[in-house]
Design a protein around this motif. Structure first.
Motif, PDB file in Angstrom:
ATOM      1  N   THR A 179       0.819  -1.209   0.000  1.00 31.97           N
ATOM      2  CA  THR A 179       0.000   0.000   0.000  1.00 31.97           C
ATOM      3  C   THR A 179       0.855   1.262   0.000  1.00 31.97           C
ATOM      4  OG1 THR A 179      -0.140  -0.091   2.404  1.00 31.97           O
ATOM      5  CG2 THR A 179      -1.934  -1.122   1.160  1.00 31.97           C
TER       6      THR A 179
ATOM      7  N   ASN B 215      -8.097  -1.289  -6.061  1.00 27.11           N
ATOM      8  CA  ASN B 215      -8.808  -0.832  -4.872  1.00 27.11           C
ATOM      9  C   ASN B 215      -9.507  -2.011  -4.223  1.00 27.11           C
ATOM     10  OD1 ASN B 215      -8.201   1.918  -4.967  1.00 27.11           O
ATOM     11  ND2 ASN B 215      -9.779   2.280  -6.493  1.00 27.11           N
TER      12      ASN B 215
ATOM     13  N   LYS C  44      -9.286   0.863  -0.066  1.00 25.19           N
ATOM     14  CA  LYS C  44      -7.865   0.903   0.236  1.00 25.19           C
ATOM     15  C   LYS C  44      -7.114   0.647  -1.065  1.00 25.19           C
ATOM     16  CE  LYS C  44      -4.369   0.773   3.149  1.00 25.19           C
ATOM     17  NZ  LYS C  44      -3.937   1.917   3.881  1.00 25.19           N
ATOM     18  N   LYS C  45      -6.235   1.568  -1.440  1.00 20.83           N
ATOM     19  CA  LYS C  45      -5.450   1.385  -2.659  1.00 20.83           C
ATOM     20  C   LYS C  45      -4.307   0.425  -2.385  1.00 20.83           C
ATOM     21  CE  LYS C  45      -6.229   5.588  -5.200  1.00 20.83           C
ATOM     22  NZ  LYS C  45      -5.646   6.791  -5.773  1.00 20.83           N
ATOM     23  N   SER C  46      -4.159  -0.507  -3.287  1.00 24.56           N
ATOM     24  CA  SER C  46      -3.078  -1.472  -3.208  1.00 24.56           C
ATOM     25  C   SER C  46      -2.306  -1.397  -4.521  1.00 24.56           C
ATOM     26  CB  SER C  46      -3.660  -2.865  -3.002  1.00 24.56           C
ATOM     27  OG  SER C  46      -2.654  -3.820  -2.995  1.00 24.56           O
ATOM     28  N   TYR C  47      -0.985  -1.279  -4.416  1.00 22.26           N
ATOM     29  CA  TYR C  47      -0.138  -1.157  -5.597  1.00 22.26           C
ATOM     30  C   TYR C  47       0.536  -2.485  -5.874  1.00 22.26           C
ATOM     31  CZ  TYR C  47      -0.940   3.710  -4.521  1.00 22.26           C
ATOM     32  OH  TYR C  47      -1.536   4.908  -4.255  1.00 22.26           O
TER      33      TYR C  47
END
Length: 158
Positions: free
Chosen positions: A43, A75, A85-88
């Motif tokens: 994240t 997301n 919650k953004k997850s990369y």
């Protein structure tokens, strides 16, 4: 390939061990093909950007537009707080880059050492774009499982 600092190699190995996965599986839609990559999820975008900078130094100069990786955002909805919650996701998939990265980080890996050794063995022994014949991939996976659990700690078996 540019010179990579030893502390960056150790740092990347720690991130792969903790946040990443090393994947070597047969394809589902193309069952005669091996899918291989290193995938790091987090994240913290600055952490993944540092990974991107280090991985870019392992570029072998081949491939389409010298692309070494993919970085994308997903997301995930958190059921407790009802927020996104953004997850990369960072995916290192190019064969030459994977080989260079694994040769550098393999001595530093702990939890993912055997999987990394298996992938490096595959990358060294198979030419790019090679498809297996019918039934050959099952034999390959059985051989690789034997190699996977019979790896010496100084490196992979030839």
């Amino acid at each position: 390939m540019r010179e990579v600092k030893p502390e960056d190699i150790g740092w990347l190995a720690g991130i792969i061990d903790g946040e990443g996965s090393i994947t070597v599986v047969s394809g589902h839609t193309k069952p005669r093909k091996i899918i291989h990559n290193i995938h790091i999820v987090g994240t913290d975008l600055s952490l993944l950007n540092k990974c991107v900078r280090i991985v870019a130094q392992f570029n072998d100069g081949k491939g389409w537009k010298n692309q070494t990786h993919r970085l994308y955002v997903k997301n995930y909805k958190n059921k407790i707080f009802k927020t996104q919650k953004k997850s990369y996701h960072l995916q290192i998939y190019r064969q030459g880059v994977l080989k260079n990265v694994l040769e550098a980080v393999l001595p530093h890996l702990t939890e993912k050492y055997l999987r990394g050794a298996r992938l490096l063995n595959f990358l060294k022994k198979h030419k790019r774009g090679h498809w297996f014949k019918e039934g050959e991939i099952v034999k390959y996976n059985i051989i690789q499982e034997k190699i996977l659990y019979d790896v010496d700690l100084d490196g992979i078996k030839e």
